[in-house]
Structures are given as C-alpha cells and as structure tokens.
Design a protein around this motif. Structure first.
Motif, short mmCIF file in Angstrom:
data_model
loop_
_atom_site.label_atom_id
_atom_site.label_comp_id
_atom_site.label_asym_id
_atom_site.label_seq_id
_atom_site.Cartn_x
_atom_site.Cartn_y
_atom_site.Cartn_z
N CYS A 118 0.74 -1.04 -0.01
CA CYS A 118 0.20 -0.05 0.02
C CYS A 118 0.86 1.30 -0.04
CB CYS A 118 -0.84 -0.04 1.30
SG CYS A 118 -2.21 -1.04 1.26
N ALA A 119 1.78 1.19 0.73
CA ALA A 119 2.73 2.28 1.20
C ALA A 119 3.54 2.87 -0.39
CB ALA A 119 3.52 2.34 1.81
N GLU A 120 3.80 1.59 -1.05
CA GLU A 120 4.47 2.05 -2.44
C GLU A 120 3.58 2.19 -3.48
OE1 GLU A 120 7.86 2.49 -2.40
OE2 GLU A 120 7.80 1.79 -0.35
N LEU A 121 2.44 1.63 -3.46
CA LEU A 121 1.24 2.24 -4.42
C LEU A 121 1.08 3.61 -4.01
CD1 LEU A 121 -1.27 -0.68 -4.44
CD2 LEU A 121 0.26 0.13 -6.40
N LEU A 158 -7.10 0.80 -4.17
CA LEU A 158 -6.97 1.18 -2.77
C LEU A 158 -8.51 1.49 -2.40
CD1 LEU A 158 -4.06 3.63 -2.49
CD2 LEU A 158 -4.39 1.47 -1.58
N GLU A 159 -9.59 1.65 -3.14
CA GLU A 159 -10.95 1.87 -3.05
C GLU A 159 -11.40 0.58 -2.81
OE1 GLU A 159 -13.47 3.19 -5.85
OE2 GLU A 159 -15.11 3.67 -4.58
N ARG A 160 -11.05 -0.53 -3.39
CA ARG A 160 -11.56 -1.65 -3.41
C ARG A 160 -10.99 -2.38 -2.09
NH1 ARG A 160 -9.82 -4.01 -8.72
NH2 ARG A 160 -10.37 -1.89 -9.67
N LEU A 161 -9.62 -2.06 -1.78
CA LEU A 161 -9.25 -2.60 -0.56
C LEU A 161 -9.80 -1.89 0.72
CD1 LEU A 161 -6.78 -4.26 0.46
CD2 LEU A 161 -5.44 -1.93 0.37
N THR A 162 -9.82 -0.45 0.61
CA THR A 162 -10.21 0.19 1.97
C THR A 162 -11.56 0.59 1.92
OG1 THR A 162 -9.29 2.20 1.33
CG2 THR A 162 -7.97 0.88 2.28
N ARG A 177 -6.72 -2.73 9.67
CA ARG A 177 -7.89 -2.86 9.93
C ARG A 177 -8.87 -4.02 9.78
NH1 ARG A 177 -9.04 1.41 13.06
NH2 ARG A 177 -7.86 3.40 12.48
N PHE A 178 -8.57 -4.44 8.27
CA PHE A 178 -9.24 -5.59 7.86
C PHE A 178 -8.46 -6.10 6.95
CE2 PHE A 178 -11.35 -1.82 6.54
CZ PHE A 178 -10.96 -1.70 5.35
N PHE A 184 -6.61 -9.34 -4.61
CA PHE A 184 -5.82 -7.88 -4.46
C PHE A 184 -4.44 -8.12 -5.16
CE2 PHE A 184 -2.64 -5.91 -1.42
CZ PHE A 184 -2.92 -4.62 -1.78
N GLU A 185 -3.74 -9.23 -5.00
CA GLU A 185 -2.30 -9.30 -5.59
C GLU A 185 -2.56 -9.42 -7.08
OE1 GLU A 185 -4.04 -11.64 -3.30
OE2 GLU A 185 -2.39 -12.79 -2.39
N ARG A 186 -3.30 -9.95 -7.57
CA ARG A 186 -3.63 -9.96 -9.00
C ARG A 186 -3.92 -8.65 -9.75
NH1 ARG A 186 -8.90 -12.11 -9.70
NH2 ARG A 186 -9.52 -9.72 -9.84
N ASP A 187 -4.67 -7.68 -8.68
CA ASP A 187 -4.88 -6.15 -9.39
C ASP A 187 -3.75 -5.34 -9.27
OD1 ASP A 187 -7.24 -7.03 -9.77
OD2 ASP A 187 -8.43 -5.91 -8.14
N VAL A 188 -2.91 -5.94 -8.10
CA VAL A 188 -1.63 -5.00 -7.96
C VAL A 188 -0.53 -5.25 -9.10
CG1 VAL A 188 0.30 -4.64 -6.34
CG2 VAL A 188 -2.02 -4.67 -5.52
N LEU A 189 -0.58 -6.81 -9.20
CA LEU A 189 0.44 -7.04 -10.38
C LEU A 189 0.21 -6.36 -11.72
CD1 LEU A 189 1.67 -10.67 -9.49
CD2 LEU A 189 2.65 -8.68 -9.21
#
Lengths: 388, 226
Positions: A118-121, A158-162, A177-178, A184-189
């Motif tokens: 998240c921090a690097e995104l 990040l919207e899908r995540l948080t 928090r959750f 998530f990994e697929r989206d990030v890659l």
C-alpha cells in the motif's frame, strides 16, 4: 544558477542594471494555482528578479496535535490521514510504526507485506501528482492527464481494498483494520505491469522534452549543505546528490528484506540539485517502488493482519521517542511523548513539506519570478501537512 | 558513538549545563536552556559528533504530567455537549520543555537534547543560527506552546493568526468561545432533522444564551498584514 536566474538576459546583458525599477511586493497565492494548495508567498520583486520570499502558512491549520491529546492512541490514526492528503497511507505508516515501537508490538507478517504494498502504491500515486502538476507549472498540460490516468488505477485498487478513494484510515496500531480482498495481488501485479511500461512514456513525453529541460535544468539549485541545514529530506535531499532514504538508512517495517536502489541527482542535465534532478528522482523512484511491490506480492504470506495480544484500548509505556519513516515527500517524523495512559501526552508531527518549503526563503532571492514557480513546483509540497 | 559517550563528552565540555542522562526509548541529555545554542554548535561542529541534521524540534507543556507512569495526567480543556468552552479554575503549573532530535549523517548516530524551562519565564536560547531549520520549528513552538527563543531572527506566530490569543498546546489553554466576534455556537448537529428540504435546527438545541452580535465599531481591523 542559470543565466536567467543570475540576472542575465538572453543576450548576456545585465538585466538587473538595465531593468532596475522600484521594489514591488506581490502576493503569490493563497489562491494561485502554482502554489499547490493554500499557500501565500509574499514576493519582493524588482521587475522579474526576486529579491525576497516570505512564506505565510497556516491556512489549513486544524491543530491536529491538540486533537491528539483528546483522542486515544488508535483514534488519532484517522487524523494522520489528513496531513498529506495525497499520500495518507504514508502518514498512517509513520504513526503506526511510532506507536508500535513504543509498545514493542510485533506486527504480523501478512500485515507488514500489505502495508509495504500500500505504501509503495501510494508513493507512486503521490509522485504521479507531483510530476503531473510540475509539468502543469511548466506549461505542459498533457502529462497531467496521463499521470491521472495511472493514478486512477491506484485509487481503484485502494478503494476496493479500503472503501475510501482519498482518505483510507486503513492502518491500525498493530496491523491493519481488515484483510485484503480476494484478488488483491492480481490487481496490484496487473497495475505494476502497466506502470512499468508507462514510465518510459513519461520520459519521452516530459523528462527529455527540450522546453521542459530549459525550464528546469540549472534552475532552483539546492545544494547539499543547504539541504542539511534546512532539514530538507526526501526527493529534495536525494536530488542534491545524496542517496539517503529512511527505508534503507533507518530501516523500519520489513524494507530491509527487499532489493531496491535509491535514485539520486547526478546533474545529468545541468547542476546537481536543480529542479530537473528533483523531478527525475521521483520518476526513478516510481520504478523502484514497482520493484518493491513485485517482491512484496511474491512473498505475501497468509495469516492474521492484526497483532493478537493487543487490547482495544492500548496504553503506551511512559517515555518519548522520535520515529521517522519515508513518505513520498520526505521524512515524516512523529515525536511521541507518552505518560503511560491511553492518550498521547504530546505528539509532534515533523512534516517533510514544512522543512522543504522553508528552504524557498533561502534559495528564492536572486531568481527570476518564473523560476520561483518552477522551484516551488519541484519541492512538491502539500499544505495539509505543513499546516497540520 | 554511543549515547552514553556523547553525554559524557558533553558533560566534560559543558559541566553543569549538562545534567541528567535520559535513558528511555530514545537516549539523550538534559541540558540548560540558556546554553542550548553553544551546546548545539559544539554538537554540530565537533568532528566526532557531527550532528549536522536537526530532525525535529518539539515544544511541549509538562503541566499535570503523571510522572509515576500510570497515565493520570490532567485532561485538556475542550467544549461541552453544547459546544461551549469548558471553564476550569485550575491554574497551570509545571515546566515547559523543548526536545531536539538530532541525527548525524556522517556517523549515523542519534541523540536527543531535552530542555526544561519554568512556566513563568519560558525562555530558551535559539538554535536557528546553528541549524537554520530550527527557525520555523521555534516559531511553531512559540506559536503553539508559548516558549520564547532568545536570539531568534524573527520570532512571530507561524500557523495561527498574528492576533490569536493564547498558545493552544498548553494544557491549561481554554478553547475560545468566539473568533473575532463570530460566536462558535454549539449546535447539536446530531439532533437536527435532515430531509429533502434541508436541515431543520430545533430551537432547543441552539446555544442557550443569545449569541453575541458582532459590533462593527469594536471588531478588530483585519486587513492585509504584511
């Protein structure tokens, strides 16, 4: 300093003598688009030459440090989002690390990896804004739209995540928090694959654009000694030729496990520490962030995302600690004083933009007015974080 | 260099001006407020110390601090349910303090200087000549905590307005009831009715006493302040 900044016209004539007029005080801001927020610079000019710059800040001041004294340790996390609203996750990260170090909590592995991703995104998203608006300051409209295109992808992830698009409040003391959603990994890659191809595109569009280089190379040089004296950190310090990064030199979280380089300014287009160097450090850092994300996704383990032995109402043992982490703008530090209770006794936020803006009063005099705009843009300040 | 060695070096050089060694989460030295500037210059210029970087300067108010570590420090004053500033007859006591978090890029070591000054005369020597970044941090400490820095080039408020009264990060700071004649009236927005036509403010949740009308003749001039 460039020819123009030294007061020389294009024909080599001394502009200062030929165009000497009365000193004029003009306001740059607080509503000026080139000030990146609600910032007022009082500029004393003689024609086009800047003789003095005074920064007036505080338009966004909410005294979050006072609010902290009335919140418990977990509650204040939501206010850290509001400092740097272009990189809230980096602000969360600093506060979480600060409190966890004092508590002595071990954050679960899965949470650490998701935090780093998240921090690097977020760092990429913040740098995209920095680069886009810097281009805008220099009169280049198009790169901004390209940058927002890629940033949108990050915001979607990040919207899908948080659940939030701008302010996430995702980190918690002792973890997250959750947990992340499935895929998530697929989206990030998928995003990283696209992003790595886009960086050369920005290079051809903006970085090596002749007009852009003319406007930024040799302009607003901030040398190493000035950076250290004025507490400049992040891309400003690295632009001055020092590969200093808290992720490597003052390691926190699990950054010591990843392989990545620290880009720094080498004076490729002019002098070390000019606007172009600072810009280019950000550009290269986006690529390094992609590298870190790939490694973190590869190593992402399962398991819990919260420290289990932590109560809801945490009590931090008595004492004080200054903790710093690397946000996209520089070194975000939290100097936390605890009295052993459930509320922070005093929390000072040392925000990177605060010190990075201060230096404009030192380097501003002697510049052309248009170079001042370039320099402020290259510092990449966010006023929410300066004013807190 | 170890923090204990740094402390010993400071003590041998400055004697009484450097008192206790602070051994907590962060290691540091408690030093005398009047001599911070010369200690700072030594810390920066001594080749073995080389603290060229001031990471953070924090001003704080130790009023009501629970030294026993049970977390029973006094609560700060805020607003009640109706949004009126809370009053208190407690008089603030206890010292004010400044903490300087230092880092040496050359040697990679850290040290924190702590200063305590009496509340009645909160004056600390300015380190702005040693680390220029301190100039803004000291202005912030003056603005929010009310610590004066002797020898500061331009000590004035930085985040708040020039005409602000009080220093908000003091523990005994009472929240203002109005701002330049504009009452901060405490409406309970949770009790308001919201529908398509807008918001309805029930009378009974308004501020009980009549809001003070701003008077044109007594309102302070707020023009462009250079």
């Amino acid at each position: 300093m460039s020819e123009t900044a030294a007061g020389r016209g294009w024909g080599g004539q001394d502009v200062r003598r030929e165009l000497h007029s009365e000193l004029l005080e003009i306001n740059m801001g607080p509503q000026h688009p080139a000030t990146h927020g609600v910032l007022r610079l009082l500029v004393r000019t003689d024609g086009e030459i800047v003789h003095g710059v005074t920064a007036h800040i505080g338009y966004l001041h909410r005294c979050a440090e006072k609010i902290a004294e009335g919140c418990d340790w977990r509650q204040w996390m939501v206010y850290t989002d509001r400092f740097d609203y272009l990189a809230p996750i980096n602000m969360n990260f600093g506060y979480a690390v600060a409190v966890e170090r004092m508590l002595g909590v071990k954050v679960p592995e899965r949470a650490e990896h998701i935090r780093v991703i998240c921090a690097e995104l977020q760092r990429i998203a913040s740098h995209l804004i920095a680069i886009g608006t810097f281009g805008l300051d220099m009169g280049a409209w198009t790169p901004l739209l390209y940058c927002f295109r890629e940033r949108e992808e990050i915001l979607n992830i990040l919207e899908r995540l948080t659940g939030g698009r701008m302010l996430y409040n995702y980190f918690d003391i002792g973890g997250l928090r959750f947990d992340a959603y499935d895929g998530f990994e697929r989206d990030v890659l998928a995003f990283v694959n696209i992003m790595e191809q886009k960086i050369p595109e920005y290079d051809t569009l903006l970085s090596y654009n002749k007009i852009f280089i003319e406007r930024t190379a040799d302009v607003g040089v901030i040398d190493l000694a000035t950076c250290l004296a004025y507490g400049c950190t992040g891309p400003v310090l690295r632009g001055a030729g020092v590969p200093f990064d808290c992720r490597k030199d003052d390691p926190y979280s699990i950054y010591d496990r990843f392989e990545f380089d620290i880009p720094y300014g080498e004076g490729e287009q002019g002098t070390v520490g000019d606007c172009w160097d600072r810009y280019m450090v950000r550009m290269r850092e986006m690529y390094e962030s992609c590298r870190i994300i790939r490694q973190a996704v590869d190593a992402l383990p399962g398991g819990p995302v919260k420290a289990e032995d932590l109560k809801k109402l945490v009590k931090v043992p008595q004492g004080s600690l200054y903790t710093r982490t690397e946000s996209s703008k520089g070194e975000i530090g939290y100097h936390v004083f605890a009295d052993g209770g459930s509320k922070p006794f005093r929390t000072k936020v040392r925000s990177p933009s605060f010190s990075n803006l201060h230096v404009i009063e030192k380097v501003g005099p002697g510049m052309m007015l248009s170079d001042l705009v370039a320099t402020v843009g290259s510092l990449d300040i966010v006023l929410g974080e300066i004013d807190r | 260099m170890e923090a204990t060695a740094i402390h010993a070096l400071l003590q041998s050089r400055f004697g009484d001006a450097v008192s206790d060694y602070v051994d907590g989460f962060e290691k540091g030295s408690l030093v005398a407020a009047a001599r911070v500037a010369e200690i700072a210059a030594f810390l920066r210029d001594d080749p073995a110390l080389g603290f060229e970087s001031l990471m953070c300067l924090t001003g704080l108010d130790w009023d009501g601090y629970d030294a026993s570590g049970k977390g029973k420090s006094v609560d700060i004053l805020g607003y009640d349910e109706l949004g009126r500033p809370q009053a208190s007859d407690r008089v603030g006591d206890g010292d004010l303090g400044v903490a300087y978090a230092l880092y040496s890029h050359r040697h990679g070591h850290k040290h924190t200087l702590f200063v305590r000054v009496p509340r009645a005369a909160p004056e600390v020597a300015s380190t702005a000549a040693v680390w220029p970044t301190a100039a803004w941090h000291e202005r912030e400490a003056w603005d929010l905590v009310g610590i004066r820095f002797a020898g500061h080039p331009d000590l004035k408020r930085i985040l708040l307005d020039e005409d602000w009264v009080g220093h908000p990060l003091r523990k005994d700071y009472a929240m203002p009831g109005d701002w330049q004649g504009v009452p901060l009236d405490g409406r309970d927005y949770a009790a308001c009715k919201w529908d398509e036509s807008g918001v309805t403010l029930p009378d009974d949740v308004k501020r009980p006493d009549e809001p003070k009308q701003p008077d044109e003749t007594t309102r302070p001039e707020t023009g462009n302040q250079g």
